[in-house]
Write a protein that holds these residues in place. Structure first.
Motif, PDB file in Angstrom:
ATOM      1  N   SER A 214      35.580  20.626  44.380  1.00 46.16           N
ATOM      2  CA  SER A 214      36.862  21.307  44.504  1.00 46.16           C
ATOM      3  C   SER A 214      38.001  20.328  44.236  1.00 46.16           C
ATOM      4  O   SER A 214      37.824  19.113  44.259  1.00 46.16           O
ATOM      5  CB  SER A 214      37.012  21.918  45.896  1.00 46.16           C
ATOM      6  N   LEU A 215      39.180  20.889  43.993  1.00 42.38           N
ATOM      7  CA  LEU A 215      40.375  20.066  43.835  1.00 42.38           C
ATOM      8  C   LEU A 215      41.031  19.889  45.193  1.00 42.38           C
ATOM      9  O   LEU A 215      41.288  20.863  45.899  1.00 42.38           O
ATOM     10  CB  LEU A 215      41.350  20.712  42.861  1.00 42.38           C
ATOM     11  N   SER A 216      41.263  18.656  45.558  1.00 39.22           N
ATOM     12  CA  SER A 216      41.870  18.333  46.843  1.00 39.22           C
ATOM     13  C   SER A 216      43.383  18.326  46.676  1.00 39.22           C
ATOM     14  O   SER A 216      43.940  17.525  45.927  1.00 39.22           O
ATOM     15  CB  SER A 216      41.372  16.961  47.307  1.00 39.22           C
ATOM     16  N   LYS A 217      44.062  19.254  47.354  1.00 45.70           N
ATOM     17  CA  LYS A 217      45.515  19.341  47.246  1.00 45.70           C
ATOM     18  C   LYS A 217      46.164  18.288  48.129  1.00 45.70           C
ATOM     19  O   LYS A 217      45.593  17.820  49.093  1.00 45.70           O
ATOM     20  CB  LYS A 217      45.977  20.737  47.658  1.00 45.70           C
ATOM     21  N   GLY A 218      47.391  17.948  47.772  1.00 51.15           N
ATOM     22  CA  GLY A 218      48.112  16.993  48.591  1.00 51.15           C
ATOM     23  C   GLY A 218      48.870  15.992  47.757  1.00 51.15           C
ATOM     24  O   GLY A 218      49.495  16.344  46.750  1.00 51.15           O
TER      25      GLY A 218
END
Length: 262
Positions: A214-218
């Motif tokens: 998954s893409l880690s947001k932040g």
């Protein structure tokens, strides 16, 4: 977590980041050796006053076979030519990989743009990131339909000759092998953690809310890598893996957020 235990936990995080770096540096060693061999080969061909061809790249094979045999994490390794580099084909992968029986075999791809979905590989992160940044990269994890149909990471670095980008040297690591190497390290930490690449793609995770792939947001993880220093952003502690383009991301506690934390 109390203030007294925060320095110990931060030290453990940095130790884990260093161990991840050590595990992947062995793969980047294979990439660096391939890059050096390829650059030397292309320089010799240029000195002869001609453009390289696929037949010239056969000289890379002994080294590629040796790296597959010696590097435990490496499942595939090779050189991916920039389009237009070779005189006899528009695109080419001089790529070798380990078979199910431990044999070494070439990757045979149809790169004819008329009927191949893989004819243009230049948009893949493992090619585009080294080309665009001039730096080595970790791409994935992703399902590697091009080479193995395995969930994989690809580590790559640009090959330049006379200041000209000529392609990338790269190595594949099956994700199951990478996770076997790093998950025991992540489980040593007091809080859930994950490893992300420059674009925030999760490469390994002990955090059930952040799935692998998954893409880690932040925050800007690429910026954290560029600084090379641990920092706090948006309730997370970011610990670059000391030269390897992955960031260890750990949820920060109150003690970690203290002004004296690094």
């Amino acid at each position: 977590m109390g203030l007294a235990t925060a320095p110990l936990d931060r030290a453990r995080q940095e130790s884990v980041a260093a161990c991840v770096r050590s595990a992947l540096e062995s793969v980047f060693d294979a990439v660096a050796a391939t890059r050096a061999d390829t650059a030397a080969l292309l320089e010799r061909v240029a000195a002869e006053g001609r453009a390289p061809a696929t037949a010239d790249l056969a000289a890379l094979r002994p080294g590629l076979h040796l790296r597959l045999a010696r590097q435990e994490l490496v499942s595939g390794v090779g050189f991916v030519a920039a389009p237009g580099l070779l005189s006899d084909v528009p695109a080419w992968l001089e790529w070798w990989q380990s078979g199910a029986e431990g044999d070494v075999r070439p990757l045979l791809l149809d790169l004819d743009p008329a009927h191949s979905a893989y004819a243009d590989y230049t948009h893949w992160d493992w090619f585009a990131l080294p080309r665009d940044t001039g730096e080595r990269a970790v791409a994935g994890p992703y399902v590697d339909y091009l080479c193995s149909d395995e969930y994989s990471l690809t580590l790559s670095a640009p090959v330049q000759v006379g200041g000209r980008f000529t392609g990338v040297a790269a190595a594949d690591v099956y994700l199951r092998h990478f996770e076997a190497a790093v998950m025991p390290m992540l489980h040593q930490l007091a809080r859930p953690a994950r490893l992300v690449n420059a674009r925030g793609r999760v490469a390994a995770s002990s955090d059930p809310s952040c799935l692998v792939g998954s893409l880690s947001k932040g925050p800007q993880f690429a910026r954290a890598l560029a600084t090379g220093r641990a920092q706090h952003r948006d309730g997370m502690r970011l610990v670059p893996c000391d030269g390897v383009p992955l960031v260890l991301v750990v949820t920060a506690g109150e003690a970690d957020e203290a002004p004296s934390a690094t």
